[in-house]
Design an enzyme around this catalytic site. Sequence first.
Site, PDB file in Angstrom:
ATOM      1  N   LYS A 173       0.992  -1.120   0.233  1.00 13.71           N
ATOM      2  CA  LYS A 173      -0.011   0.022   0.019  1.00 13.71           C
ATOM      3  C   LYS A 173       0.832   1.449   0.310  1.00 13.71           C
ATOM      4  O   LYS A 173       1.852   1.393   0.766  1.00 13.71           O
ATOM      5  CB  LYS A 173      -0.723   0.117   1.183  1.00 13.71           C
ATOM      6  CG  LYS A 173      -1.786  -1.011   1.059  1.00 13.71           C
ATOM      7  CD  LYS A 173      -3.000  -0.720   2.442  1.00 13.71           C
ATOM      8  CE  LYS A 173      -4.379  -1.800   2.185  1.00 13.71           C
ATOM      9  NZ  LYS A 173      -5.013  -1.520   3.274  1.00 13.71           N
ATOM     10  N   ARG A 248      -4.112 -14.636   3.719  1.00 16.55           N
ATOM     11  CA  ARG A 248      -3.355 -13.561   4.526  1.00 16.55           C
ATOM     12  C   ARG A 248      -3.569 -13.736   6.319  1.00 16.55           C
ATOM     13  O   ARG A 248      -2.536 -13.909   6.696  1.00 16.55           O
ATOM     14  CB  ARG A 248      -3.517 -12.286   4.130  1.00 16.55           C
ATOM     15  CG  ARG A 248      -2.722 -11.352   4.617  1.00 16.55           C
ATOM     16  CD  ARG A 248      -3.098 -10.093   3.810  1.00 16.55           C
ATOM     17  NE  ARG A 248      -2.495  -8.577   4.601  1.00 16.55           N
ATOM     18  CZ  ARG A 248      -1.596  -8.214   4.512  1.00 16.55           C
ATOM     19  NH1 ARG A 248      -0.438  -8.868   3.802  1.00 16.55           N
ATOM     20  NH2 ARG A 248      -1.467  -7.096   5.331  1.00 16.55           N
TER      21      ARG A 248
END
Length: 299
Positions: A173, A248
């Site tokens: 990100k 994840r």
Amino acid sequence: MNWSVSLTQFQGYLQLEKSLSGHSVEAYLRDVRKLVQFLETTQQNIGPLEVQAPHLQAFLEWINTLGMTSHSQARTISGIRSFYKFLIMEDLLNADPTETIEGPKLQRKLPDVLSYDEIVSLFEAIDVSTPEGTRNKAMLETLYSSGLRVTELIELKISNLYEDLGFLRIAGKGNKERLVPIGRDALKYIRLYLDNVRNHLVIKKGQEDFVFLNRRGASLSRVMVFTIIKDLAAKVGLEKNISPHTFRHSFATHLIEGGADLRAVQEMLGHESITTTEIYTHLDRDYLKQIMQEFHPRS
């Protein structure tokens, strides 16, 4: 300063200085536009520099009456806070009108997690005799081995594979790079895919460096990865609602259950704040409680 000018400047700040993706930038702008819509609807002809705490409080009451969930309300407030922090940073305002505004209290939802046996059953259900199966096996092994976000997976590049070192270079990100370890099994299946499937594809121009491609030689979409996982879950009869993010979550939970250091897991996941990673310690406590109930003679 009017709303149009301030939003254009805010957009430039998010794109150039914060390096946010197009989706993230649009989400922030959409939050502020909700405030503009409220002011127009209630016929309050004021600009961004004239907004005060009472205006924002009335705005919160308004979005609540619209039936927005508490999470959506909190997201909107966060976007508006970022907008006013930007105005203060640019010396356009001295006081932040969002300082005294409190959003809805949110219960932190613990993510769904797969057990190791469930992950193995999913992996074993993949038909690796087909080109797509070989690719899917490599993808899911990579998701679970390195805890990647789905966007990080589909944007993974061959030039960022360090097979000899056992690491991936990931652009996360905000284009923040991190090095993430990858296991031997995942690397083995990536190499099988690269050598036996990807080598035979006619690759589209500009897609040459992406690891995972569709049958037409183009990079995969997020939706396609979601579909692959949903179909696989249905195939093995797994009733949990899973997604790429489930791998994840499972990666982080299994590491912490095994005694991994929280800071190390934070680094691998690419979390800016350790409080984001701490959600997995709650999952670990549930696991410990379950062990106590199953095996302690006085539980």
